[in-house]
Design a protein around this motif. Structure first.
Motif, PDB file in Angstrom:
ATOM      1  N   VAL A 134      40.954  34.226  42.194  1.00  0.00           N
ATOM      2  CA  VAL A 134      40.807  33.514  43.461  1.00  0.00           C
ATOM      3  C   VAL A 134      39.660  34.144  44.237  1.00  0.00           C
ATOM      4  CG1 VAL A 134      41.898  32.953  45.663  1.00  0.00           C
ATOM      5  CG2 VAL A 134      43.245  32.901  43.559  1.00  0.00           C
ATOM      6  N   THR A 135      38.723  33.305  44.686  1.00  0.00           N
ATOM      7  CA  THR A 135      37.609  33.782  45.483  1.00  0.00           C
ATOM      8  C   THR A 135      37.682  33.184  46.882  1.00  0.00           C
ATOM      9  OG1 THR A 135      36.246  31.981  44.605  1.00  0.00           O
ATOM     10  CG2 THR A 135      36.071  34.130  43.518  1.00  0.00           C
ATOM     11  N   ILE A 162      37.751  38.901  46.495  1.00  0.00           N
ATOM     12  CA  ILE A 162      38.307  38.353  45.262  1.00  0.00           C
ATOM     13  C   ILE A 162      39.738  38.866  45.112  1.00  0.00           C
ATOM     14  CG2 ILE A 162      38.042  38.136  42.750  1.00  0.00           C
ATOM     15  CD1 ILE A 162      35.109  39.040  43.142  1.00  0.00           C
ATOM     16  N   TRP A 163      40.618  37.983  44.670  1.00  0.00           N
ATOM     17  CA  TRP A 163      41.977  38.361  44.293  1.00  0.00           C
ATOM     18  C   TRP A 163      42.163  38.063  42.811  1.00  0.00           C
ATOM     19  CZ3 TRP A 163      40.539  36.083  48.751  1.00  0.00           C
ATOM     20  CH2 TRP A 163      41.024  36.579  49.958  1.00  0.00           C
ATOM     21  N   VAL A 164      42.837  38.949  42.085  1.00  0.00           N
ATOM     22  CA  VAL A 164      43.135  38.704  40.682  1.00  0.00           C
ATOM     23  C   VAL A 164      44.621  38.932  40.444  1.00  0.00           C
ATOM     24  CG1 VAL A 164      40.816  39.360  39.917  1.00  0.00           C
ATOM     25  CG2 VAL A 164      42.644  41.090  39.937  1.00  0.00           C
ATOM     26  N   GLY A 165      45.153  38.220  39.459  1.00  0.00           N
ATOM     27  CA  GLY A 165      46.530  38.415  39.039  1.00  0.00           C
ATOM     28  C   GLY A 165      46.564  38.902  37.606  1.00  0.00           C
ATOM     29  N   SER A 207      49.154  40.291  34.433  1.00  0.00           N
ATOM     30  CA  SER A 207      50.495  40.517  33.867  1.00  0.00           C
ATOM     31  C   SER A 207      50.430  41.729  32.943  1.00  0.00           C
ATOM     32  CB  SER A 207      50.957  39.296  33.080  1.00  0.00           C
ATOM     33  OG  SER A 207      51.173  38.194  33.921  1.00  0.00           O
ATOM     34  N   ALA A 208      51.200  42.788  33.225  1.00  0.00           N
ATOM     35  CA  ALA A 208      52.142  42.884  34.322  1.00  0.00           C
ATOM     36  C   ALA A 208      51.749  44.063  35.206  1.00  0.00           C
ATOM     37  CB  ALA A 208      53.546  43.067  33.765  1.00  0.00           C
ATOM     38  N   ALA A 209      50.633  43.893  35.915  1.00  0.00           N
ATOM     39  CA  ALA A 209      50.181  44.932  36.836  1.00  0.00           C
ATOM     40  C   ALA A 209      50.236  44.469  38.282  1.00  0.00           C
ATOM     41  CB  ALA A 209      48.755  45.361  36.492  1.00  0.00           C
ATOM     42  N   GLY A 210      50.227  43.130  38.515  1.00  0.00           N
ATOM     43  CA  GLY A 210      50.347  42.606  39.853  1.00  0.00           C
ATOM     44  C   GLY A 210      49.062  41.995  40.369  1.00  0.00           C
ATOM     45  N   VAL A 211      49.008  41.854  41.699  1.00  0.00           N
ATOM     46  CA  VAL A 211      47.850  41.303  42.385  1.00  0.00           C
ATOM     47  C   VAL A 211      46.992  42.453  42.886  1.00  0.00           C
ATOM     48  CG1 VAL A 211      47.054  39.949  44.366  1.00  0.00           C
ATOM     49  CG2 VAL A 211      49.077  39.209  43.075  1.00  0.00           C
ATOM     50  N   PHE A 212      45.664  42.322  42.672  1.00  0.00           N
ATOM     51  CA  PHE A 212      44.710  43.294  43.188  1.00  0.00           C
ATOM     52  C   PHE A 212      43.638  42.547  43.973  1.00  0.00           C
ATOM     53  CE2 PHE A 212      46.820  45.692  39.993  1.00  0.00           C
ATOM     54  CZ  PHE A 212      46.687  47.027  40.325  1.00  0.00           C
ATOM     55  N   HIS A 213      43.088  43.208  45.002  1.00  0.00           N
ATOM     56  CA  HIS A 213      42.109  42.568  45.890  1.00  0.00           C
ATOM     57  C   HIS A 213      40.919  43.487  46.104  1.00  0.00           C
ATOM     58  CE1 HIS A 213      40.399  40.412  49.283  1.00  0.00           C
ATOM     59  NE2 HIS A 213      40.459  41.520  50.012  1.00  0.00           N
ATOM     60  N   THR A 214      39.739  42.875  46.184  1.00  0.00           N
ATOM     61  CA  THR A 214      38.527  43.590  46.574  1.00  0.00           C
ATOM     62  C   THR A 214      37.876  42.861  47.736  1.00  0.00           C
ATOM     63  OG1 THR A 214      36.353  44.400  45.870  1.00  0.00           O
ATOM     64  CG2 THR A 214      37.104  42.336  44.887  1.00  0.00           C
ATOM     65  N   SER A 215      37.334  43.604  48.659  1.00  0.00           N
ATOM     66  CA  SER A 215      36.577  43.018  49.764  1.00  0.00           C
ATOM     67  C   SER A 215      35.120  43.455  49.742  1.00  0.00           C
ATOM     68  CB  SER A 215      37.217  43.410  51.104  1.00  0.00           C
ATOM     69  OG  SER A 215      37.270  44.820  51.245  1.00  0.00           O
ATOM     70  N   ASP A 217      50.412  35.231  54.364  1.00  0.00           N
ATOM     71  CA  ASP A 217      49.508  34.734  55.395  1.00  0.00           C
ATOM     72  C   ASP A 217      48.534  35.808  55.860  1.00  0.00           C
ATOM     73  OD1 ASP A 217      50.428  31.938  55.812  1.00  0.00           O
ATOM     74  OD2 ASP A 217      52.315  32.918  56.322  1.00  0.00           O
ATOM     75  N   ASP A 218      48.489  36.920  55.133  1.00  0.00           N
ATOM     76  CA  ASP A 218      47.574  38.002  55.496  1.00  0.00           C
ATOM     77  C   ASP A 218      46.779  38.489  54.277  1.00  0.00           C
ATOM     78  OD1 ASP A 218      49.500  39.394  54.072  1.00  0.00           O
ATOM     79  OD2 ASP A 218      50.307  40.464  55.814  1.00  0.00           O
ATOM     80  N   GLY A 219      46.463  37.561  53.385  1.00  0.00           N
ATOM     81  CA  GLY A 219      45.623  37.904  52.243  1.00  0.00           C
ATOM     82  C   GLY A 219      46.303  38.742  51.190  1.00  0.00           C
ATOM     83  N   GLY A 220      47.629  38.770  51.188  1.00  0.00           N
ATOM     84  CA  GLY A 220      48.354  39.521  50.178  1.00  0.00           C
ATOM     85  C   GLY A 220      48.808  40.902  50.611  1.00  0.00           C
TER      86      GLY A 220
END
Length: 360
Positions: A150-151, A159-162, A164-172, A228-231
């Motif tokens: 997701v961008t 960017i958000w990535v999903g 399996s099975a590590a979860g959601v990670f985000h970079t700004s 509602d807060d970007g994860g």
């Protein structure tokens, strides 16, 4: 000017494209393309009209295919899709995202690559695999896969990535640094008292709501969630669903409160639609309430499963909704999910469904 709708279908034996006019009353099937490679994700770039397909396996190796003429001809490239010598080789490309003039590719074993030349070559976004939690990432049932990308539409650095099975990670910052964003999502398979870890969740799918960058929805092995807060924090929205287990979710193209989801009957009970009755569930209030949409779908003996990238919407008015099954059937709705028609059958196992609207 008139437009046409392309439904892009990735299968275990190549790519298929279904084409229709704006009314979406009849579809023409074309394919298989990509030399019948196993294709995990086929997407369109709305800014250029290009179609990209990510796939491969341990026999073919990973590659990204590209068509600039709506499927008439294809090229493919693996340039740069490799880790350093000594690391586990990349088996396949599992997810693609075209945005901000770039093409991102998620792979197995989990990692992120980016192309700045339309898929001709790729560079490793090393910051993700350099995260200190990386040695503790464990594979899900299908492997250690980066399957959701997701961008942010207004900031190419987010960017958000999903995984399996590590979860959601985000970079700004464009991928230099990453942080887990899993607060509030369960990991029921963990030991008692460790069900809400910082990372290690088996996320199945993440999607961003239109016009609301900080709102994302997540289908997880252990629940349905909204943020509602970007994860930074997630809230359960599974109340009212027949099952909290499933794989794909898709957002409405204009309404941030409207989401589509296909629940399955659980992770250990066959993974098919509850009671073998096909339905797409939708919420119109951000997950507060849910309603099953069944008109036109089989209500007896429908032992169907739908994989994590095989549910999509188009940008037409009213919006179209599409999903593909493991048994090779493709269903479409031209009225925002109120009624359904089978538009293809007997395709190979469907891995992904996406749409591209172009000028006719």
């Amino acid at each position: 000017m008139a437009r046409k709708v392309l439904v892009l279908v990735g299968t275990k034996k190549g790519t298929f494209i279904l084409e229709s006019g704006e009314d979406r009353r009849a579809f023409t099937l074309k394919g298989p393309f990509c030399e019948t490679w196993p294709m995990n994700h086929v997407v369109g770039d709305a800014s250029t009209g290009a179609i990209y397909g990510g796939g491969g396996n341990e026999w073919f190796g990973p590659a990204v295919w590209k068509s600039e003429d709506f499927g008439a001809t294809w090229t493919h490239s693996s340039q740069g899709l490799a880790y350093e010598e000594g690391e586990t080789p990349i088996k396949s490309v599992w997810s693609l995202k075209a945005d901000h003039g770039k093409l991102y590719a998620g792979v197995e074993p989990a990692g992120l690559f980016v192309s700045a030349d339309g898929g001709e070559s790729f560079a490793h976004v090393a910051g993700l695999r350099d995260h200190p939690t990386r040695p503790e990432w464990n594979p899900g049932g299908a492997g250690l896969i980066l399957h959701s990308l997701v961008t942010a539409p207004d900031d190419e650095r987010k960017i958000w990535v999903g995984i399996s099975a590590a979860g959601v990670f985000h970079t700004s910052d464009g991928g230099e640094s990453w942080e887990p964003r899993n607060k509030g999502t369960r990991a029921d398979y963990m030991p008692e008292g460790q069900n809400y870890p910082e990372f290690g969740q088996c996320v199945h799918c993440i999607v961003m709501a239109p016009g609301a960058e900080d709102r994302l929805y997540q289908q997880n092995h252990c629940g349905m969630y909204r943020t509602d807060d970007g994860g930074k924090s997630w809230q359960s929205i599974e109340k009212g669903l027949p099952s909290s287990f499933g794989f794909p979710a898709a957002v409405h193209p204009r309404d941030p409160d409207r989401l589509y989801f296909i629940p399955l009957n659980g992770d250990i009970h066959g993974r098919f639609m509850p009671d073998a009755k096909a339905a797409v569930w939708t919420t119109k209030d951000g997950g507060a309430t849910w309603e099953a949409k069944r008109e036109g779908l089989p209500q007896e003996g429908a032992f169907l499963n739908v994989l994590r990238q095989a549910l999509a919407t188009d940008c037409m008015e009213p919006a179209g909704v599409y999903f593909g099954t493991g048994s090779g059937s493709l269903y479409a709705s031209a009225d925002e999910g109120e009624s359904w028609t089978e538009i293809a059958r007997h395709l190979p196992t469907i891995s992904s469904v996406e749409t591209l609207v172009v000028e006719a």
